[in-house]
Structure formats: structure tokens, C-alpha cells
Design an enzyme around this catalytic site. Structure first.
Site, PDB file in Angstrom:
ATOM      1  N   GLU A  48       3.941  -7.552  -3.547  1.00 21.66           N
ATOM      2  CA  GLU A  48       3.808  -8.932  -3.082  1.00 21.66           C
ATOM      3  C   GLU A  48       2.336  -9.339  -3.012  1.00 21.66           C
ATOM      4  O   GLU A  48       1.480  -8.530  -2.656  1.00 21.66           O
ATOM      5  CB  GLU A  48       4.425  -9.075  -1.692  1.00 21.66           C
ATOM      6  CG  GLU A  48       5.825  -8.505  -1.629  1.00 21.66           C
ATOM      7  CD  GLU A  48       6.540  -8.804  -0.319  1.00 21.66           C
ATOM      8  OE1 GLU A  48       7.733  -8.546  -0.247  1.00 21.66           O
ATOM      9  OE2 GLU A  48       5.904  -9.313   0.617  1.00 21.66           O
ATOM     10  N   CYS A  79      -4.406 -12.853  -1.125  1.00 19.28           N
ATOM     11  CA  CYS A  79      -4.213 -11.606  -0.385  1.00 19.28           C
ATOM     12  C   CYS A  79      -3.497 -10.623  -1.311  1.00 19.28           C
ATOM     13  O   CYS A  79      -2.345 -10.839  -1.675  1.00 19.28           O
ATOM     14  CB  CYS A  79      -3.369 -11.932   0.854  1.00 19.28           C
ATOM     15  SG  CYS A  79      -2.909 -10.487   1.816  1.00 19.28           S
ATOM     16  N   CYS A 133       2.958   2.364   2.452  1.00 22.51           N
ATOM     17  CA  CYS A 133       1.717   2.797   3.107  1.00 22.51           C
ATOM     18  C   CYS A 133       2.009   4.029   3.952  1.00 22.51           C
ATOM     19  O   CYS A 133       3.054   4.107   4.588  1.00 22.51           O
ATOM     20  CB  CYS A 133       1.175   1.678   3.998  1.00 22.51           C
ATOM     21  SG  CYS A 133      -0.402   2.098   4.780  1.00 22.51           S
ATOM     22  N   CYS A 147       1.857   2.413  10.679  1.00 26.31           N
ATOM     23  CA  CYS A 147       1.721   1.595  11.900  1.00 26.31           C
ATOM     24  C   CYS A 147       3.110   1.117  12.364  1.00 26.31           C
ATOM     25  O   CYS A 147       3.884   0.589  11.572  1.00 26.31           O
ATOM     26  CB  CYS A 147       0.795   0.410  11.646  1.00 26.31           C
ATOM     27  SG  CYS A 147      -0.849   0.951  11.136  1.00 26.31           S
ATOM     28  N   CYS A 175       4.256  -2.518  11.609  1.00 27.19           N
ATOM     29  CA  CYS A 175       4.024  -3.087  10.277  1.00 27.19           C
ATOM     30  C   CYS A 175       5.198  -2.813   9.341  1.00 27.19           C
ATOM     31  O   CYS A 175       5.614  -1.658   9.175  1.00 27.19           O
ATOM     32  CB  CYS A 175       2.741  -2.506   9.695  1.00 27.19           C
ATOM     33  SG  CYS A 175       2.466  -2.994   7.978  1.00 27.19           S
ATOM     34  N   GLY A 231      -0.302  -1.919   1.883  1.00 20.46           N
ATOM     35  CA  GLY A 231      -1.047  -0.686   1.628  1.00 20.46           C
ATOM     36  C   GLY A 231      -2.390  -0.590   2.322  1.00 20.46           C
ATOM     37  O   GLY A 231      -2.902  -1.559   2.887  1.00 20.46           O
ATOM     38  N   GLU A 232      -2.948   0.610   2.278  1.00 22.33           N
ATOM     39  CA  GLU A 232      -4.239   0.897   2.900  1.00 22.33           C
ATOM     40  C   GLU A 232      -5.272   1.057   1.769  1.00 22.33           C
ATOM     41  O   GLU A 232      -5.281   2.069   1.067  1.00 22.33           O
ATOM     42  CB  GLU A 232      -4.107   2.187   3.743  1.00 22.33           C
ATOM     43  CG  GLU A 232      -5.414   2.801   4.193  1.00 22.33           C
ATOM     44  CD  GLU A 232      -6.375   1.821   4.843  1.00 22.33           C
ATOM     45  OE1 GLU A 232      -5.976   1.078   5.745  1.00 22.33           O
ATOM     46  OE2 GLU A 232      -7.547   1.793   4.411  1.00 22.33           O
ATOM     47  N   SER A 266      -9.771  -4.818   4.003  1.00 15.49           N
ATOM     48  CA  SER A 266      -9.294  -4.561   5.363  1.00 15.49           C
ATOM     49  C   SER A 266      -8.731  -3.146   5.430  1.00 15.49           C
ATOM     50  O   SER A 266      -7.891  -2.767   4.625  1.00 15.49           O
ATOM     51  CB  SER A 266      -8.203  -5.578   5.718  1.00 15.49           C
ATOM     52  OG  SER A 266      -7.558  -5.204   6.913  1.00 15.49           O
ATOM     53  N   SER A 293      -8.896  -2.823  11.253  1.00 13.54           N
ATOM     54  CA  SER A 293      -7.810  -3.093  12.195  1.00 13.54           C
ATOM     55  C   SER A 293      -7.950  -2.178  13.403  1.00 13.54           C
ATOM     56  O   SER A 293      -7.820  -0.960  13.289  1.00 13.54           O
ATOM     57  CB  SER A 293      -6.461  -2.875  11.501  1.00 13.54           C
ATOM     58  OG  SER A 293      -6.379  -3.738  10.383  1.00 13.54           O
ATOM     59  N   ASN A 339      -6.561  -2.931  16.882  1.00 11.05           N
ATOM     60  CA  ASN A 339      -5.209  -2.980  17.484  1.00 11.05           C
ATOM     61  C   ASN A 339      -5.053  -2.376  18.884  1.00 11.05           C
ATOM     62  O   ASN A 339      -4.096  -2.694  19.585  1.00 11.05           O
ATOM     63  CB  ASN A 339      -4.161  -2.371  16.543  1.00 11.05           C
ATOM     64  CG  ASN A 339      -4.078  -3.147  15.244  1.00 11.05           C
ATOM     65  OD1 ASN A 339      -4.360  -4.339  15.224  1.00 11.05           O
ATOM     66  ND2 ASN A 339      -3.732  -2.489  14.160  1.00 11.05           N
ATOM     67  N   ASN A 372       3.562 -11.107  14.028  1.00 13.00           N
ATOM     68  CA  ASN A 372       4.541 -11.826  13.226  1.00 13.00           C
ATOM     69  C   ASN A 372       5.849 -11.033  13.273  1.00 13.00           C
ATOM     70  O   ASN A 372       5.929  -9.967  12.662  1.00 13.00           O
ATOM     71  CB  ASN A 372       4.012 -11.825  11.788  1.00 13.00           C
ATOM     72  CG  ASN A 372       4.187 -13.155  11.129  1.00 13.00           C
ATOM     73  OD1 ASN A 372       4.636 -14.115  11.743  1.00 13.00           O
ATOM     74  ND2 ASN A 372       3.848 -13.200   9.866  1.00 13.00           N
ATOM     75  N   CYS A 385       0.931 -12.487   4.782  1.00 12.60           N
ATOM     76  CA  CYS A 385      -0.075 -11.477   4.535  1.00 12.60           C
ATOM     77  C   CYS A 385      -0.106 -10.472   5.694  1.00 12.60           C
ATOM     78  O   CYS A 385      -0.126 -10.856   6.843  1.00 12.60           O
ATOM     79  CB  CYS A 385      -1.415 -12.192   4.449  1.00 12.60           C
ATOM     80  SG  CYS A 385      -2.662 -11.291   3.614  1.00 12.60           S
TER      81      CYS A 385
HETATM   82  N1  SAH Z   1      -3.832  -1.464   5.674  1.00 18.22           N
HETATM   83  C1  SAH Z   1      -4.850  -2.398   5.935  1.00 18.22           C
HETATM   84  C2  SAH Z   1      -4.661  -3.733   5.226  1.00 18.22           C
HETATM   85  C3  SAH Z   1      -3.249  -4.262   5.166  1.00 18.22           C
HETATM   86  S1  SAH Z   1      -2.548  -4.734   6.708  1.00 18.22           S
HETATM   87  C4  SAH Z   1      -5.023  -2.596   7.435  1.00 18.22           C
HETATM   88  O1  SAH Z   1      -4.200  -2.111   8.200  1.00 18.22           O
HETATM   89  O2  SAH Z   1      -6.018  -3.216   7.822  1.00 18.22           O
HETATM   90  C5  SAH Z   1      -3.454  -6.227   7.049  1.00 18.22           C
HETATM   91  C6  SAH Z   1      -3.419  -6.667   8.503  1.00 18.22           C
HETATM   92  O3  SAH Z   1      -2.114  -7.116   8.874  1.00 18.22           O
HETATM   93  C7  SAH Z   1      -3.770  -5.566   9.485  1.00 18.22           C
HETATM   94  O4  SAH Z   1      -4.760  -6.027  10.376  1.00 18.22           O
HETATM   95  C8  SAH Z   1      -2.472  -5.308  10.207  1.00 18.22           C
HETATM   96  O5  SAH Z   1      -2.701  -4.826  11.505  1.00 18.22           O
HETATM   97  C9  SAH Z   1      -1.818  -6.680  10.175  1.00 18.22           C
HETATM   98  N2  SAH Z   1      -0.369  -6.676  10.387  1.00 18.22           N
HETATM   99  C10 SAH Z   1       0.538  -5.765  10.000  1.00 18.22           C
HETATM  100  N3  SAH Z   1       1.789  -6.132  10.398  1.00 18.22           N
HETATM  101  C11 SAH Z   1       1.656  -7.309  11.056  1.00 18.22           C
HETATM  102  C12 SAH Z   1       2.552  -8.184  11.697  1.00 18.22           C
HETATM  103  N4  SAH Z   1       3.855  -7.936  11.730  1.00 18.22           N
HETATM  104  N5  SAH Z   1       2.077  -9.306  12.269  1.00 18.22           N
HETATM  105  C13 SAH Z   1       0.763  -9.602  12.204  1.00 18.22           C
HETATM  106  N6  SAH Z   1      -0.152  -8.819  11.613  1.00 18.22           N
HETATM  107  C14 SAH Z   1       0.290  -7.668  11.038  1.00 18.22           C
HETATM  108 FE1  SF4 Z   2      -0.569   0.446   6.383  1.00 20.59          FE
HETATM  109 FE2  SF4 Z   2      -2.123  -1.579   7.272  1.00 20.59          FE
HETATM  110 FE3  SF4 Z   2       0.567  -1.635   7.592  1.00 20.59          FE
HETATM  111 FE4  SF4 Z   2      -0.888   0.063   9.003  1.00 20.59          FE
HETATM  112  S1  SF4 Z   2      -0.995  -2.173   9.110  1.00 20.59           S
HETATM  113  S2  SF4 Z   2       1.021   0.553   7.925  1.00 20.59           S
HETATM  114  S3  SF4 Z   2      -2.460   0.630   7.553  1.00 20.59           S
HETATM  115  S4  SF4 Z   2      -0.517  -1.677   5.665  1.00 20.59           S
END
Ligand code: SAH
Ligand code: SF4
Length: 349
Positions: A89, A102, A109, A113, A116, A156-157, A188, A213, A215, A291, A334
Site C-alpha cells: 500500500e 507515504c 514488519c 508493535c 500497529c 515496514g521498518e 521514519s 517513533s 511511543n 487510528n 499512513c
Molecule cells: N516502522 C516505522 C515506519 C512505519 S510506521 C516506524 O514505526 O516508525 C509509521 C508511524 O505510524 C509510526 O510512528 C507508528 O507508530 C504509527 N502507527 C502505527 N499504527 C498506527 C495507528 N494505528 N494509528 C496511528 N499511528 C500508527
Molecule cells: Fe513495524 Fe512501524 Fe508498525 Fe512498529 S509501527 S510494527 S515498526 S511498521
């Protein structure tokens, strides 16, 4: 077939030399692809017909197949099918005066998390540099105006796929490639320690924007929320970020997903500010209200709670912004992307 969009200018010139052609042919082809948006060798009229045929037998340009486009008022989500049948996506976001793309860097990944959706299926594989660049090329073709900003915040990371992400960034910021400004490309990361150290020494990657991130400001809670990250990694992370080489006037963005009843308390805000004490000008904080996803048991805090959290940080001299994910009414936006549920659908097509 080798995907042309995975090659640097140097590699493409070597390719032409190895096939007995002049290296300047590489520049002609790069111009067609990256400046004119032409993805079909047959249309490259300054190459001989014979060379065009030979190229189309050895190099591919677009491998991703667009399978769906979902439009919301402020963004468009593209679903692409990869050669091996997975779906990734990409989200095109309309900001007030520019477009931001994005991009995804992996299928799934491994960081895991808890909040996520991308993490739900674990890591399937890394995307190639070509697959990252093609997300841009196809979205750009649809956009109607130039996409000037790219954020590596999709599935992904990015730093777990360092070499491919690095190559994609090289193609994005090079004059022979997409020619984007380094200030408009942001990676990111969840904060992987070893690749962040490598990034700090890398003249290409340390020159683009870094978002991390966070968190949670608490070591233990953070590694519970982001399981791949070991205990002790937050301390290590802050040490790296406080000495990360930054261009004048640049800041590191700290992303903080606010989840109701988990990490949105006053003590979290105060502890986060404490983590940055003495380095307030080096960072800015983006608060991302969670979200919700039907597969996950978390909720977004009330607007009032979000504002209280924000004001605690401002009070302590930290620039803090609330960033709602775009397109959230229509689709997981995103940072909340998930491929697997689409794989079954797309195979049924
Ligand atoms: N893996 C990387 C980049 C992809 S995630 C990272 O973790 O930074 C991009 C951002 O989306 C991260 O800051 C993550 O914490 C946030 N994210 C993931 N799931 C989310 C959700 N359900 N609502 C809002 N932000 C979210
Ligand atoms: Fe991977 Fe980023 Fe999602 Fe964490 S927030 S699982 S690092 S994509």
C-alpha cells in the site's frame, strides 16, 4: 529480468558498457524514466529500434501492478501487487500546498508493535529499491502535479531494509533520478540501534529527515509496546539521537502514537519532556492520535486529553504538534497499513 528502477546511474552505465553500448545510453534511458515518465522502451525514440528490443528483453521498468485506488477527500491509497503476488500500500496525501507520498518498505514488519496493523502478519519480505521507487513513479503518473515530499512511513521498518532503502533514497535525491530535495525526504524508524548508528555515519542518509517513533518514555513499557526493541534500547536510542549529526535548523521528529489509557497520561507527558531535557531545540514531537483498527483492542484518547498532553510538552519548551492521519475515515491511513487481508482478495481477482 533486472528492474531498472533498482539501479543507480553508475550501475546502469556499467550495464550498458557490459553489453557493448556507450555509457551515455544510461543517461538517455534515465531521462525517459525519471524526467518524462515513460516506462516503455519502445517509446524511447532516441534509441535504435534494435537496442529498444534488446533492452525490453533484459530490463524491466515497472513490476508493480496497480490493482486498486481508493480516494478520500484528502488522500488516495494505491494498492499494488508485487511479482510474487503480495499486495503493498502507498498513500498519496494532499497537504495545503503540496503532495506527500507515504511509501512502504517491507511486506509486513518484524518489530511487532502491539498497536500497529502492519505487524499482525509478521515480516514477509523486504521490498527492493525498485519496488519502492515504482510506488513513486506510478503515484506520480496519477497525481497530475509533481510529488515533492516522500515519507518512509508506510508498511515496514525502513532501517531493517537498510540497503534497499538507501538505494531508493539515492535515486530519489539524485539529479539524474527523481531529483527531490533532501529536506523533503523523511525516513521514519522504530529506533533500531545498529542501523541508526550506521545512518549517523552515512553521508547520504544522515542528510535526509529523521523521524523516530518513541511511543512511550518508559523503557519497560516501550519494549512491551514495541517487542523487537530490547530493554535498554530507549536509553541507547536517546544517546544516539542527542549526538546525531544534524544540519543547521534541522530537527529530529519524535512520533508518539497516543493510545487511550496506555500512554496518554500526564506522567507520560512529563517523563517524555524529561527525556528531552537540555535538548529541547533538537527535537519536535508529533502526537499521532491512535487510528483504531477492528483487529486491535486500542482506542483513541479524547481530544481534550490529547490537548492536555500537548500543552504539557509546550510548557516545557518542546515544539509539539498533533497530526491526525489523513484519509482515516475512508481507510486505515499512513502508518496503519496491512497487506495480508488484500492478498486473498487480489488472488481471487
Ligand atoms: N516502522 C516505522 C515506519 C512505519 S510506521 C516506524 O514505526 O516508525 C509509521 C508511524 O505510524 C509510526 O510512528 C507508528 O507508530 C504509527 N502507527 C502505527 N499504527 C498506527 C495507528 N494505528 N494509528 C496511528 N499511528 C500508527
Ligand atoms: Fe513495524 Fe512501524 Fe508498525 Fe512498529 S509501527 S510494527 S515498526 S511498521
Amino acid at each position: 529480468m533486472t528492474p531498472l528502477t533498482s539501479l543507480s546511474r553508475e550501475q546502469l552505465r556499467d550495464f550498458f558498457i557490459s553489453t557493448g553500448e556507450k555509457p551515455f545510453r544510461a543517461d538517455q534511458v534515465l531521462r525517459w524514466v525519471y524526467k518524462k515518465g515513460v516506462f516503455d522502451f519502445q517509446s524511447m525514440t532516441d534509441l535504435s529500434v534494435e537496442l529498444r528490443i534488446r533492452l525490453s528483453e533484459t530490463l524491466s521498468i515497472l513490476e508493480l501492478e496497480p490493482i486498486q485506488k481508493v480516494k478520500a477527500s484528502d488522500s488516495t491509497k494505491f494498492l499494488f501487487k508485487t511479482c510474487d503476488g503480495h499486495v503493498i500500500e502507498t498513500v498519496l496525501i494532499k497537504e495545503r500546498d503540496h503532495l506527500t507520498l507515504c511509501v512502504s518498505t517491507q511486506i509486513g514488519c518484524a518489530v511487532g508493535c502491539r498497536f500497529c496493523a502492519t505487524a499482525l502478519d509478521g515480516l514477509i519480505r523486504n521490498l527492493t529499491a525498485g519496488e519502492i521507487i515504482q510506488q513513486y513513479l506510478i503515484a506520480q503518473g496519477e497525481a497530475g502535479e509533481r510529488i515533492r515530499n516522500v515519507v518512509f512511513m508506510g508498511m515496514g521498518e525502513p532501517l531493517a531494509n537498510y540497503d534497499n532503502v538507501r538505494k531508493a533514497v539515492e535515486i530519489m535525491v539524485s539529479p539524474w533520478g527523481l531529483d527531490l530535495s533532501r529536506r523533503r525526504v523523511t525516513v521514519s524508524t522504530s529506533g533500531l540501534i545498529a542501523p541508526l548508528r550506521k545512518m549517523a555515519r552515512d553521508p547520504l542518509l544522515r542528510d535526509i529527515n529523521l523521524a523516530v517513533s518513541i511511543n512511550s518514555p518508559f523503557e519497560e513499557e516501550r519494549s512491551e509496546l514495541m517487542p523487537l526493541l530490547k530493554r535498554g534500547s530507549l536509553k541507547e536510542l536517546m544517546k544516539i539521537l542527542k549526538s546525531f549529526p544534524l544540519r543547521p535548523y534541522r530537527k529530529i521528529t519524535l512520533e508518539y502514537v497516543l493510545i487511550s489509557g496506555i500512554n496518554d497520561s500526564l506522567s507520560h507527558a512529563i517523563a517524555l519532556a524529561k527525556l528531552l531535557k537540555g535538548f529541547e531545540k533538537r527535537f519536535k514531537v508529533n502526537l499521532i492520535p491512535y487510528n483504531p483498527d477492528p483487529n486491535l483492542p486500542f482506542e483513541r484518547p479524547s481530544l481534550e486529553r490529547i490537548m492536555v498532553f500537548q500543552s504539557q510538552l509546550w510548557k516545557r519548551g518542546i515544539s509539539t504538534f498533533v497530526r491526525f492521519s489523513k484519509g482515516q475515515e475512508t481507510f486505515g491511513a499512513c502508518g496503519q497499513l496491512r497487506a495480508k487481508r488484500y492478498v486473498l482478495k487480489s488472488q481471487a481477482v
